[in-house]
Design a protein around this motif. Structure first.
Motif, PDB file in Angstrom:
ATOM      1  N   TYR A  35       0.850  -1.188   0.000  1.00 21.11           N
ATOM      2  CA  TYR A  35       0.000   0.000   0.000  1.00 21.11           C
ATOM      3  C   TYR A  35       0.886   1.239   0.000  1.00 21.11           C
ATOM      4  O   TYR A  35       2.071   1.182   0.340  1.00 21.11           O
ATOM      5  N   SER A  36       0.305   2.386  -0.323  1.00 21.60           N
ATOM      6  CA  SER A  36       1.086   3.619  -0.480  1.00 21.60           C
ATOM      7  C   SER A  36       1.538   4.249   0.835  1.00 21.60           C
ATOM      8  O   SER A  36       2.324   5.195   0.812  1.00 21.60           O
ATOM      9  N   SER A  37       1.081   3.739   1.947  1.00 23.42           N
ATOM     10  CA  SER A  37       1.523   4.270   3.237  1.00 23.42           C
ATOM     11  C   SER A  37       1.615   3.141   4.262  1.00 23.42           C
ATOM     12  O   SER A  37       1.183   2.021   4.009  1.00 23.42           O
ATOM     13  N   GLU A  38       2.185   3.473   5.393  1.00 27.56           N
ATOM     14  CA  GLU A  38       2.333   2.526   6.497  1.00 27.56           C
ATOM     15  C   GLU A  38       0.973   1.969   6.900  1.00 27.56           C
ATOM     16  O   GLU A  38      -0.019   2.688   6.860  1.00 27.56           O
ATOM     17  N   ALA A  57       5.803  -0.612   7.270  1.00 28.58           N
ATOM     18  CA  ALA A  57       6.106   0.416   6.272  1.00 28.58           C
ATOM     19  C   ALA A  57       5.807  -0.060   4.855  1.00 28.58           C
ATOM     20  O   ALA A  57       5.813  -1.266   4.570  1.00 28.58           O
ATOM     21  N   THR A  58       5.559   0.903   3.978  1.00 28.78           N
ATOM     22  CA  THR A  58       5.340   0.612   2.563  1.00 28.78           C
ATOM     23  C   THR A  58       6.522  -0.156   1.987  1.00 28.78           C
ATOM     24  O   THR A  58       7.675   0.189   2.244  1.00 28.78           O
ATOM     25  N   GLY A  59       6.228  -1.197   1.226  1.00 24.90           N
ATOM     26  CA  GLY A  59       7.271  -1.965   0.562  1.00 24.90           C
ATOM     27  C   GLY A  59       8.059  -2.895   1.466  1.00 24.90           C
ATOM     28  O   GLY A  59       9.105  -3.403   1.071  1.00 24.90           O
ATOM     29  N   THR A  60       7.558  -3.141   2.682  1.00 28.96           N
ATOM     30  CA  THR A  60       8.257  -4.032   3.604  1.00 28.96           C
ATOM     31  C   THR A  60       7.379  -5.210   3.995  1.00 28.96           C
ATOM     32  O   THR A  60       6.173  -5.220   3.751  1.00 28.96           O
ATOM     33  N   THR A  61       8.011  -6.170   4.631  1.00 26.69           N
ATOM     34  CA  THR A  61       7.314  -7.352   5.139  1.00 26.69           C
ATOM     35  C   THR A  61       7.630  -7.493   6.619  1.00 26.69           C
ATOM     36  O   THR A  61       8.785  -7.336   7.026  1.00 26.69           O
ATOM     37  N   ALA A 104      -1.771  -2.560  -3.446  1.00 29.68           N
ATOM     38  CA  ALA A 104      -1.671  -1.112  -3.653  1.00 29.68           C
ATOM     39  C   ALA A 104      -3.008  -0.410  -3.436  1.00 29.68           C
ATOM     40  O   ALA A 104      -3.047   0.751  -3.024  1.00 29.68           O
ATOM     41  N   ASP A 105      -4.127  -1.123  -3.671  1.00 34.31           N
ATOM     42  CA  ASP A 105      -5.450  -0.521  -3.478  1.00 34.31           C
ATOM     43  C   ASP A 105      -5.972  -0.675  -2.044  1.00 34.31           C
ATOM     44  O   ASP A 105      -7.094  -0.287  -1.742  1.00 34.31           O
ATOM     45  N   GLY A 106      -5.162  -1.261  -1.158  1.00 32.52           N
ATOM     46  CA  GLY A 106      -5.562  -1.410   0.236  1.00 32.52           C
ATOM     47  C   GLY A 106      -6.310  -2.693   0.542  1.00 32.52           C
ATOM     48  O   GLY A 106      -6.633  -2.957   1.689  1.00 32.52           O
TER      49      GLY A 106
END
Length: 115
Positions: A35-38, A57-61, A104-106
């Motif tokens: 998603y675009s934010s935390e 955080a965005t882009g993390t696992t 990305a769309d939540g």
């Protein structure tokens, strides 16, 4: 005769040890945030309290969370703010791991794979 008995005892003990060590690992899950934010999510195991996982955080696992064989219910992902997605529930089983993916769309989905 005693040597044969000792040898048989050792063989049986080794066989039991090998069988016991071959048990499947406990189930576990993690969250991947695309998603675009935390994001902050909440999860609940059957018969237990709700646990929060905050600050993914965005882009993390996230780190793996080991769980027993049970049902895991997850809610509070971004799409829930509009009440457009029901909480996700999935049954866990030994030997499997699960990744909850926040798109990305939540919206969220669950991927299951062997450990």
């Amino acid at each position: 005769m005693i040597r044969k008995l000792i040898g048989l005892t050792v063989l049986v003990t080794v066989a039991f040890a090998l069988v016991a060590s071959g048990d499947d690992p406990d189930p576990r899950f993690r969250v991947t945030n695309n998603y675009s934010s935390e994001v902050n999510i909440s999860y609940k195991l059957t018969g237990s309290n709700t646990v929060n996982m905050n600050g993914i955080a965005t882009g993390t696992t996230s780190e793996w969370k080991s769980v027993p064989e049970t049902t895991v219910s997850i809610e509070n992902f971004p799409a829930d703010k509009d009440n457009s997605q029901e909480p996700i529930s999935f049954a866990t089983a030994k030997g499997y791991q699960y990744t909850v993916v926040i798109a990305a769309d939540g919206r969220a989905s669950v991927n299951k794979e062997d450990q």
